[in-house]
Design an enzyme around this catalytic site. Structure first.
Site, mmCIF file in Angstrom:
data_model
loop_
_atom_site.group_PDB
_atom_site.id
_atom_site.type_symbol
_atom_site.label_atom_id
_atom_site.label_comp_id
_atom_site.label_asym_id
_atom_site.label_seq_id
_atom_site.Cartn_x
_atom_site.Cartn_y
_atom_site.Cartn_z
ATOM 1 N N ILE A 1 -11.680 0.753 -26.918
ATOM 2 C CA ILE A 1 -10.200 1.293 -27.113
ATOM 3 C C ILE A 1 -9.495 0.133 -28.270
ATOM 4 O O ILE A 1 -8.325 0.892 -28.937
ATOM 5 C CB ILE A 1 -9.408 0.735 -25.565
ATOM 6 C CG1 ILE A 1 -9.302 1.572 -24.894
ATOM 7 C CG2 ILE A 1 -7.780 0.945 -26.052
ATOM 8 C CD1 ILE A 1 -9.491 1.676 -22.937
ATOM 9 N N ASP B 1 -12.427 -11.580 -30.853
ATOM 10 C CA ASP B 1 -13.894 -10.903 -29.550
ATOM 11 C C ASP B 1 -14.624 -11.720 -30.441
ATOM 12 O O ASP B 1 -15.159 -11.900 -31.220
ATOM 13 C CB ASP B 1 -13.652 -9.819 -30.112
ATOM 14 C CG ASP B 1 -14.340 -8.950 -28.734
ATOM 15 O OD1 ASP B 1 -15.142 -9.061 -28.766
ATOM 16 O OD2 ASP B 1 -14.367 -8.167 -28.700
ATOM 17 N N THR C 1 -1.946 -2.636 -22.399
ATOM 18 C CA THR C 1 -2.288 -2.164 -21.584
ATOM 19 C C THR C 1 -4.222 -2.272 -21.038
ATOM 20 O O THR C 1 -4.613 -1.343 -21.038
ATOM 21 C CB THR C 1 -2.301 -0.883 -22.841
ATOM 22 O OG1 THR C 1 -3.102 -1.229 -24.181
ATOM 23 C CG2 THR C 1 -1.381 -0.301 -23.490
ATOM 24 N N SER C 2 -4.544 -3.313 -20.780
ATOM 25 C CA SER C 2 -5.390 -3.603 -20.454
ATOM 26 C C SER C 2 -5.718 -3.972 -19.074
ATOM 27 O O SER C 2 -6.239 -2.946 -18.190
ATOM 28 C CB SER C 2 -5.832 -4.645 -21.241
ATOM 29 O OG SER C 2 -7.905 -5.079 -21.438
ATOM 30 N N ARG C 3 -4.882 -5.220 -18.524
ATOM 31 C CA ARG C 3 -5.339 -5.491 -16.240
ATOM 32 C C ARG C 3 -4.232 -6.912 -16.905
ATOM 33 O O ARG C 3 -3.559 -7.706 -17.877
ATOM 34 C CB ARG C 3 -6.267 -6.460 -16.502
ATOM 35 C CG ARG C 3 -7.322 -4.737 -16.862
ATOM 36 C CD ARG C 3 -7.019 -4.759 -15.351
ATOM 37 N NE ARG C 3 -8.075 -3.097 -14.653
ATOM 38 C CZ ARG C 3 -8.441 -1.784 -15.285
ATOM 39 N NH1 ARG C 3 -6.931 -1.984 -16.760
ATOM 40 N NH2 ARG C 3 -9.287 -1.410 -15.487
ATOM 41 N N ASP D 1 1.549 -2.291 -19.655
ATOM 42 C CA ASP D 1 1.382 -0.391 -18.692
ATOM 43 C C ASP D 1 0.547 -0.804 -17.683
ATOM 44 O O ASP D 1 0.234 -0.395 -16.419
ATOM 45 C CB ASP D 1 0.584 0.303 -19.552
ATOM 46 C CG ASP D 1 0.568 1.365 -18.621
ATOM 47 O OD1 ASP D 1 0.766 2.704 -18.377
ATOM 48 O OD2 ASP D 1 -1.306 1.483 -19.034
ATOM 49 N N GLU E 1 0.393 -6.037 -9.888
ATOM 50 C CA GLU E 1 0.426 -4.314 -9.870
ATOM 51 C C GLU E 1 0.847 -3.889 -8.575
ATOM 52 O O GLU E 1 0.589 -2.477 -8.524
ATOM 53 C CB GLU E 1 0.392 -3.199 -10.774
ATOM 54 C CG GLU E 1 -1.419 -3.630 -11.013
ATOM 55 C CD GLU E 1 -1.670 -2.649 -11.885
ATOM 56 O OE1 GLU E 1 -1.168 -2.601 -13.641
ATOM 57 O OE2 GLU E 1 -2.539 -1.742 -11.638
ATOM 58 N N HIS F 1 0.856 1.942 -15.252
ATOM 59 C CA HIS F 1 0.029 2.056 -14.728
ATOM 60 C C HIS F 1 -0.809 3.619 -15.871
ATOM 61 O O HIS F 1 -1.715 3.636 -14.701
ATOM 62 C CB HIS F 1 -1.397 1.134 -14.386
ATOM 63 C CG HIS F 1 -3.042 1.015 -14.795
ATOM 64 N ND1 HIS F 1 -3.162 -0.270 -13.921
ATOM 65 C CD2 HIS F 1 -3.927 1.469 -15.609
ATOM 66 C CE1 HIS F 1 -4.318 0.202 -14.429
ATOM 67 N NE2 HIS F 1 -4.727 0.916 -15.136
HETATM 68 P P1 NAD Z 1 -15.023 -3.310 -23.668
HETATM 69 O O1 NAD Z 1 -15.773 -3.114 -22.335
HETATM 70 O O2 NAD Z 1 -15.310 -1.077 -24.912
HETATM 71 O O3 NAD Z 1 -14.087 -3.039 -24.666
HETATM 72 C C1 NAD Z 1 -13.951 -4.203 -24.384
HETATM 73 C C2 NAD Z 1 -13.978 -5.588 -25.141
HETATM 74 O O4 NAD Z 1 -13.568 -6.826 -25.189
HETATM 75 C C3 NAD Z 1 -15.193 -5.970 -26.065
HETATM 76 O O5 NAD Z 1 -15.642 -6.008 -26.663
HETATM 77 C C4 NAD Z 1 -15.708 -7.463 -25.480
HETATM 78 O O6 NAD Z 1 -16.413 -8.493 -26.421
HETATM 79 C C5 NAD Z 1 -13.927 -8.504 -25.439
HETATM 80 N N1 NAD Z 1 -13.513 -9.241 -25.080
HETATM 81 C C6 NAD Z 1 -14.904 -9.875 -24.133
HETATM 82 N N2 NAD Z 1 -14.159 -10.985 -23.663
HETATM 83 C C7 NAD Z 1 -13.443 -11.069 -24.885
HETATM 84 C C8 NAD Z 1 -12.206 -12.785 -25.007
HETATM 85 N N3 NAD Z 1 -12.321 -13.384 -24.014
HETATM 86 N N4 NAD Z 1 -11.573 -12.340 -26.038
HETATM 87 C C9 NAD Z 1 -11.160 -10.779 -26.912
HETATM 88 N N5 NAD Z 1 -12.159 -10.259 -26.228
HETATM 89 C C10 NAD Z 1 -13.282 -10.055 -25.649
HETATM 90 O O7 NAD Z 1 -14.107 -1.838 -22.752
HETATM 91 P P2 NAD Z 1 -12.592 -1.485 -23.575
HETATM 92 O O8 NAD Z 1 -12.759 0.452 -23.127
HETATM 93 O O9 NAD Z 1 -11.698 -0.792 -24.676
HETATM 94 O O10 NAD Z 1 -11.499 -0.760 -22.287
HETATM 95 C C11 NAD Z 1 -10.715 -2.235 -22.744
HETATM 96 C C12 NAD Z 1 -9.903 -2.835 -21.149
HETATM 97 O O11 NAD Z 1 -9.352 -1.813 -20.907
HETATM 98 C C13 NAD Z 1 -10.124 -2.611 -20.226
HETATM 99 O O12 NAD Z 1 -11.627 -3.433 -19.655
HETATM 100 C C14 NAD Z 1 -10.034 -2.033 -19.154
HETATM 101 O O13 NAD Z 1 -9.473 -3.486 -17.963
HETATM 102 C C15 NAD Z 1 -8.372 -1.525 -20.150
HETATM 103 N N6 NAD Z 1 -8.178 0.298 -19.831
HETATM 104 C C16 NAD Z 1 -6.455 0.479 -18.807
HETATM 105 C C17 NAD Z 1 -6.913 1.238 -19.443
HETATM 106 C C18 NAD Z 1 -4.911 1.803 -18.572
HETATM 107 O O14 NAD Z 1 -4.601 2.916 -18.071
HETATM 108 N N7 NAD Z 1 -3.675 0.825 -18.763
HETATM 109 C C19 NAD Z 1 -7.692 2.953 -19.288
HETATM 110 C C20 NAD Z 1 -8.860 2.176 -19.669
HETATM 111 C C21 NAD Z 1 -8.898 0.946 -19.444
#
Ligand code: NAD
Length: 353
Positions: free
Chosen positions: A157, A176, A233-235, A259, A264, A296
Site C-alpha cells: 500500500i 521502513d 489508513t493503516s491501524r 480511516d 474503533e 475504516h
Molecule cells: P505490507 O506487509 O505489504 O507492508 C507493510 C510494510 O510496513 C512493510 O514494508 C514493513 O517492512 C513495514 N514496517 C514494518 N514495521 C515497520 C516500522 N516499525 N516502521 C515502518 N515500517 C514498518 O502491508 P500492506 O498491504 O501495505 O498493508 C499495510 C497495512 O495497511 C496493513 O498492515 C493493514 O493494517 C492496513 N490496511 C488497512 C486497510 C483499510 O481498509 N484501512 C486495508 C488493508 C490494509
C-alpha cells in the site's frame, strides 16, 4: 462442512456467496452480523472454520474456545492480523490464513482522497454549497505540487500511495526498517526523525505490531514540522490519540485524517446514530475543523471485496484439500497428521516481531 462467518455485513454475504459458488466447495456458510468475541465464540459450534474481519477478537481465550468446539481453521477477510494470537493458534494446531494483497490501490487511493479532501476542504464546501453559501473563507488549501510527503511503511500500500503522490509532483521520503527497492523508483529512504521533521504530509502504511504501537506519540509528534498533516489508513493503534489531540490543540499538527481509530472496534461498522457515544477522545476529535474521520472504509471497493472473497475461499479450499496455502500465517500439514507450524514468509510479519 460448516463455515461460521462473523461480522458479516450484507455486502460480505453477496461477494462471499459468489466466491463460494465459483470455488465449488460443499460448505454451509452460516452468517453472523455480530463480531467474534468470548461471548459469541460458542456460535461457531459445529463449524470446521471461522471467517473473520478486522475487529473480531481472536485472543487466547477465543481460540481455545473455538478449538474446543472443533474449529480448525481461521480465515481472515483482511490483510492485517494484529487481532489474532498467532502463537496460540500455532500451539493449538489451527490453520490461519489472511488475504495479504487485495487491491492495495484501493487503500492507497483512499489515503490520497483523504489528503485531497482535508487539504482543499471539499467536505466543507459540499455542505456550504447545499446552503447556498459560496464564500471561500476557511476553505484555503495548499498546492501539493512540490510538497514533501513522508511514508511510514513501504509495503504494497505504501508503494501504491508513493506512485500516486509522485504524480502530484511531491518529493517522497520513506521510513521502513525493511527497505523495498520498488519505493526507490519514487523517493528516498531516511530515518523516522528526519522524515517527521521534513514532511508536510505524513501517511502511515505500516502494520500494527508491538514495535509500531503508538509510533505516533508525544515524542514523535514533537519532531514533526509545525502544521504537518497526518493520515492514517493503516491501524488505529499506530497513533496515541491523546497525544494527537494535544498536538492539534497546539497547532503542531495542521490536519488529521483517519480511516482507522485506536478504539474503533466498539463503534465502527455499526450505526450508533441514535445512541450516546461514550468515547470522549473520538468525540473531541470530531470537533476539530481540520480533522476528517472515516469508519475504516479504505478497502471498500467492488474490486477489493471480490478479491477478498475469492482469496478467502481459495484459502479454505487449500485447507480442506491439505494443500500448501500461499496465504497461510500458521500452516497445516493435515495429510500427515503433523502439528501445524508457524511459517515465516518474507512478506509477512511474524518474521519481523
Ligand atoms: P505490507 O506487509 O505489504 O507492508 C507493510 C510494510 O510496513 C512493510 O514494508 C514493513 O517492512 C513495514 N514496517 C514494518 N514495521 C515497520 C516500522 N516499525 N516502521 C515502518 N515500517 C514498518 O502491508 P500492506 O498491504 O501495505 O498493508 C499495510 C497495512 O495497511 C496493513 O498492515 C493493514 O493494517 C492496513 N490496511 C488497512 C486497510 C483499510 O481498509 N484501512 C486495508 C488493508 C490494509
Amino acid at each position: 462442512m460448516k463455515l461460521a462467518v462473523f461480522s458479516a455485513k450484507p455486502y460480505d454475504k453477496v461477494y462471499l456467496a459468489q466466491a463460494q459458488a465459483a470455488a465449488g466447495l460443499d460448505v454451509e456458510a452460516v452468517y453472523h452480523d455480530f463480531p467474534l468475541n468470548p461471548e459469541t465464540a460458542s456460535l461457531a459450534s459445529g463449524a470446521i472454520a471461522v471467517c473473520v474481519f478486522v475487529n473480531d477478537t481472536l485472543n487466547k481465550e477465543v481460540l481455545a474456545s473455538l478449538h474446543s468446539l472443533g474449529v480448525r481453521a481461521i480465515l481472515l477477510r483482511c490483510a492485517g492480523y494484529n487481532n489474532v494470537d498467532l502463537k496460540t493458534a500455532s500451539d493449538l494446531g489451527m490453520f490461519v490464513a489472511n488475504v495479504p494483497a487485495y487491491s492495495p490501490e484501493a487503500v492507497a487511493e483512499f489515503a490520497v482522497a483523504l489528503v485531497q479532501t482535508l487539504n482543499r476542504n471539499t467536505h466543507r464546501a459540499y455542505n456550504r454549497v447545499r446552503e447556498a453559501n459560496f464564500a471561500l473563507d476557511g476553505l484555503l488549501g495548499r498546492t501539493l505540487h512540490g510538497k514533501t510527503v513522508g511514508i511510514i511503511g513501504t509495503g504494497k500500500i505504501g508503494v501504491a500511495f508513493a506512485r500516486i503522490m509522485q504524480g502530484f509532483g511531491c518529493e517522497l521520503l520513506a521510513y521502513d526498517p525493511f527497505q523495498n527497492p520498488e519505493f526507490e523508483k519514487y523517493g528516498k529512504y531516511t530515518t523516522l526523525s528526519d522524515l517527521l521533521s521534513r514532511a508536510d504530509v505524513i501517511s502511515l502504511h505500516c502494520p500494527l505490531l508491538p514495535s509500531t504501537r503508538h509510533i505516533i506519540n508525544e515524542t514523535t509528534l514533537g519532531e514533526t514540522k509545525k502544521g504537518a498533516m497526518l493520515v492514517n489508513t493503516s491501524r488505529g493503534g499506530l497513533i496515541d490519540t491523546k497525544a494527537v489531540i494535544a498536538a492539534l490543540k497546539k497547532g503542531q499538527l495542521g490536519g488529521l485524517a483517519l480511516d482507522v481509530y485506536e478504539h474503533e472496534s466498539k463503534l465502527f461498522y455499526n450505526d450508533h446514530s441514535g445512541k450516546i457515544i461514550e468515547d470522549d477522545d473520538l468525540m473531541r476529535l470530531t470537533t476539530f475543523h481540520n480533522v476528517l474521520i472515516c469508519g475504516h472504509q479504505a478497502f471498500f471497493t467492488e474490486e477489493a471485496l471480490g478479491e477478498i472473497a475469492g482469496a478467502t475461499f481459495r484459502n479454505l479450499a487449500d485447507f480442506v484439500h491439505a494443500r500448501e496455502c500461499k496465504n497461510a500465517l500458521v500452516e497445516s500439514s493435515q495429510e500427515k497428521g503433523a502439528p501445524l507450524t508457524m511459517r515465516a514468509r518474507s512478506d509477512t510479519i511474524p518474521i519481523r516481531i
